[in-house]
Design a protein around this motif. Structure first.
Motif, mmCIF file in Angstrom:
data_model
loop_
_atom_site.group_PDB
_atom_site.id
_atom_site.type_symbol
_atom_site.label_atom_id
_atom_site.label_comp_id
_atom_site.label_asym_id
_atom_site.label_seq_id
_atom_site.Cartn_x
_atom_site.Cartn_y
_atom_site.Cartn_z
ATOM 1 N N ASP A 177 0.793 -1.226 -0.077
ATOM 2 C CA ASP A 177 -0.084 -0.056 -0.049
ATOM 3 C C ASP A 177 1.219 1.336 0.075
ATOM 4 O O ASP A 177 -0.060 2.102 -0.319
ATOM 5 N N PHE A 227 -4.239 -3.858 -7.439
ATOM 6 C CA PHE A 227 -3.281 -3.613 -6.375
ATOM 7 C C PHE A 227 -1.471 -2.888 -7.191
ATOM 8 O O PHE A 227 -1.150 -1.517 -6.860
ATOM 9 N N THR A 264 -3.242 -0.505 -10.942
ATOM 10 C CA THR A 264 -4.352 0.348 -10.711
ATOM 11 C C THR A 264 -3.754 1.632 -10.794
ATOM 12 O O THR A 264 -3.228 2.606 -11.642
ATOM 13 N N PRO A 265 -2.268 1.787 -10.004
ATOM 14 C CA PRO A 265 -1.795 2.855 -10.062
ATOM 15 C C PRO A 265 -0.513 3.791 -11.191
ATOM 16 O O PRO A 265 -0.164 4.971 -11.158
ATOM 17 N N TRP A 294 -13.169 4.779 -10.463
ATOM 18 C CA TRP A 294 -12.918 5.439 -8.631
ATOM 19 C C TRP A 294 -13.874 6.840 -7.960
ATOM 20 O O TRP A 294 -14.152 6.685 -7.228
ATOM 21 N N TRP A 345 -13.623 -1.635 -4.731
ATOM 22 C CA TRP A 345 -14.623 -0.669 -6.036
ATOM 23 C C TRP A 345 -15.814 -1.132 -5.585
ATOM 24 O O TRP A 345 -16.683 0.358 -5.548
ATOM 25 N N TYR A 360 -6.135 2.957 -4.051
ATOM 26 C CA TYR A 360 -6.045 3.430 -4.738
ATOM 27 C C TYR A 360 -6.242 5.129 -4.700
ATOM 28 O O TYR A 360 -6.757 5.501 -6.165
#
Length: 724
Positions: free
Chosen positions: A354, A563, A566-567, A594, A609, A631
């Motif tokens: 994270d 995880f 997505t970034p 988002w 989500w 996220y």
């Protein structure tokens, strides 16, 4: 540090779950020039001198890798002194002696929980005539049970205001930690925002509930009239269920108690040694009956590490603005001395995965340099000799296998902190940890120049996960090998900043890329396309981005990443000519997106989500946090691409800046500002008479790119116009 004369003390008779209060009385022998109180504890403490709190640090001494590092604090208490004085320190379990973590068998759980409520303190009095007097913890101190009848990180606090401590119990001196003591390194945890109860309502089950309107990390302060023995009892929740009833299943085994026994008269109580994650409280008991409670009697107080806000985003879209707010609240709620995954359930651990996906955004929103420097020092302390880095820091889980994209926080986080602030000391302090992590992969893999074998989280919570799995469908060895390459490339860049010979890592990197391309000539998931393009591992990154764009549009313009992917998702799209598609994902309101949680009333970032699904049901009960910041990493795309603010790599910390905004006609305007070490950078764009109007401020020399045209500018404010 060795503390002269100070010794660790503990109650001679164990107080069990009751927090002990230690005390020392003394009389001044002259006029005081200065008084400094130094202390630490095995647990968390609250110190008072003559009934007034010493300092503002909540949950001191904070959470560190206790086997290696225990912080102590120093407070100027000159203004609290009187002729005759009483110093008291209440010590709760905190993180040190908590039942954390929820997983059995780690050395943390087995080794620390049984330790005593230890205190180490030293008060240095300097008189006007130059004399010094030192009052330290020793056998002369006294101890008692305190009003805090129970306090623990997961299970909350029980407090009896009518109980009168009598400091007549004996203490014992014992061999507590001394060689591991370090001065305060991180930011102090402090009270921040105060939020009044927004509304009170009765649920279909007849429950009395107060909504604060915002999911926060902190505690509740209550002011009420009461009589001795009457009780205020509260429960905490992040959401209500689909029927409108109070919902706590996602807290799992965390009891999250708030139980206060009254004294007589008007009184105010807020917990001393714990915290909760919550938006709602349920009033279970109240003096005179729950119907007597009113919202004005309750105030939610947010806690977080005392970081300075540096970044601000706003736009013409109310939904997007709510997302920006949610990202800020998610960071605040999880940056409580350690970057935790969530603040409410029986977890609250410093998950490395994270942290690494969010670190760039974290350093844009806040001045997080000191925060991360302390946490990364704990990571270095917990790193194994073979370079292994745990899944969480402090490494309470002691998982036998390292995981790609989690352990890589050892390399990614220091680099991003350096990139944000330009201070090479973070690389100097962490470089051994960084290269040892890459060395660990090299030694542990079962296939040279790739990372195979071991156990990984994969693309955690990827939306393309097979039925019954939390992991997306991306090849775990693909992900592991991609991060092996990425971390190696960052070790090379960091080493060059430090003037070190990194030729061996350059050769290793070339071998990893060659092996990667040979092993994976094709990609089967969105995340695989993202990593291949973003880490420059694909022989043709444009082709990988083209495939990604097709996969997104073919499934209805939806992301399917987890995880890991997505970034970087929007970055890959905008880097390779698909900025409009990136905006389509950012502005999408249907699940998954988002903005979907925003449509469901979210005030922080969710773990899933669809933490609340379209029909109002919950995704799950066992792993469904509504304050999970990872996220929120999408904000770095808004700062860096939509608003276009990035540091020039050769001048980190925004010593020079590149501003290349990318507007989209679905927004009328967007504003971003960033307080850097060199001053305020602003980038704003809006529609004006059928054109884009750009207003850009830079405190340093800058490269401004508008419509593909480069402008080299000196410090100042500049305006540009460009056609849609």
């Amino acid at each position: 540090m060795k503390w002269t004369n100070a010794t660790w003390i503990k109650p001679a008779v164990d107080t069990g779950d009751i927090a002990p209060v230690f005390g020392k009385s003394f009389t001044l022998s002259g006029e005081i020039r200065e008084a400094t109180l130094s202390l630490t504890a095995l647990g968390v403490y609250e110190a008072e001198l003559n009934g007034k709190r010493a300092g503002e640090f909540i949950l001191a001494p904070g959470w560190t890798s206790y086997y290696s590092r225990l912080q102590y604090q120093e407070y100027d208490v000159t203004g609290l002194l009187e002729k005759d004085n009483a110093l008291t320190v209440t010590v709760g379990k905190g993180w040190y002696r908590s039942r954390m973590p929820g997983w059995q068998g780690s050395k943390w759980q087995d080794g620390l929980r049984g330790n005593p409520s230890g205190l180490l303190a030293r008060l240095t009095l300097t008189y006007q005539d130059g004399r010094q007097e030192i009052i330290s913890t020793d056998e002369s101190w006294k101890v008692s049970e305190s009003r805090v009848r129970f306090s623990e990180i997961y299970d909350g606090e029980i407090y009896d205001a009518a109980f009168e401590p009598v400091l007549n119990g004996d203490v014992l001196v014992f061999e507590g930690p001394s060689d591991t003591l370090i001065p305060q390194q991180g930011e102090e945890i402090k009270e921040q925002e105060r939020i009044a109860g927004a509304r009170m309502f009765t649920t279909p089950k007849g429950e009395t509930v107060i909504d604060f309107g915002q999911n926060i990390t902190g505690y509740v302060e209550a002011t009420l009239e009461g009589r001795v023995g009457e009780v205020l009892d509260l429960s905490f929740a992040e959401v209500m269920d689909k029927e409108g009833n109070f919902y706590t299943a996602n807290y799992r085994s965390a009891k999250a108690q708030y139980h206060y026994t009254c004294t007589d008269g008007l009184q105010t109580y807020k917990p001393k040694l714990t915290f909760w994650g919550f938006r709602y409280i349920r009033v279970n008991q109240f003096p005179g009956g729950v119907e007597k409670a009113v919202p004005a009697q309750f105030t939610a107080i947010a806690l977080h590490s005392d970081m300075r806000r540096t970044g601000f985003l706003s736009s013409s879209s109310p939904e997007l603005n709510r997302l920006f707010d949610n990202i800020i609240w998610g960071q605040k709620g999880n940056f409580v001395d350690v970057p935790t995954d969530c603040p409410q359930r029986d977890e609250r651990l410093g998950w490395t995965g994270d942290a690494q996906v969010f670190v760039r955004t974290a350093c844009l929103n806040y001045d997080a340099e000191k925060f991360f420097a302390k946490w990364l020092a704990d990571m270095a302390a917990d790193q194994h000799e073979d370079g292994y880095v745990g899944h969480v820091i402090p490494d309470m889980l002691q998982n036998p296998h390292a995981s790609a994209a989690w352990g890589d926080a050892a390399v990614i986080c220091p680099w991003e902190v350096y990139r944000a602030y330009g201070n090479s000391s973070i690389l100097e302090n962490q470089f051994e940890c960084m290269h040892k992590w890459v060395d660990h992969i090299t030694a542990a893999t079962t296939t040279p120049n790739l990372w195979t074998g071991g156990t990984h989280y994969g693309d955690w919570l990827g939306l393309d996960a097979p039925s019954g799995s939390y992991k997306g469908s991306s090849d775990e060895t693909f992900i592991a090998s991609a991060f092996y390459a990425h971390s190696t490339s960052l070790v090379i860049r960091a080493g060059k900043v430090l003037g070190l010979d990194v030729s061996s890592y350059e050769a290793l990197y070339d071998r990893i890329v060659a092996a990667f391309r040979e092993t994976w000539p094709a990609y089967k998931t969105q995340t695989e396309c993202v990593l291949a393009a973003h880490f420059r591992l694909a022989p043709d990154c444009q082709a990988a981005a083209d495939q990604l764009a097709r996969m997104i549009t073919d499934c209805g313009t939806k992301l399917q990443t987890g995880f890991v992917g997505t970034p970087y998702l929007l970055h890959v799209l905008s880097d390779y000519g698909y900025a409009e598609l990136a905006y389509s994902l950012l502005l999408r309101e249907k699940y998954p997106s988002w903005l979907y949680p925003v449509t469901k009333g979210a005030t922080t970032i969710w773990e899933h989500w669809d933490g609340i699904m379209e029909d109002g049901d919950f995704w799950s009960a066992d792993m469904n946090s509504y304050n999970h910041y990872a996220y929120g990493s999408v904000a770095d795309w808004v700062y860096g691409v939509a608003a276009g603010i990035t540091p020039v790599e050769s001048a980190p910390g925004y010593a020079r800046v590149r501003i290349a905004p990318v507007p989209d006609t679905r927004l009328d305007w967007l504003k971003a500002s960033l307080n850097t070490r060199h001053g305020l950078v602003r980038s704003e764009w809006k529609k004006s008479d059928g054109m884009w109007r750009f207003e850009i401020t830079t405190p340093v020399d800058a490269e401004i790119v508008i419509g593909g045209t480069l402008h080299q500018v000196t410090p100042g404010t500049y305006y540009f116009y460009h056609n849609f």
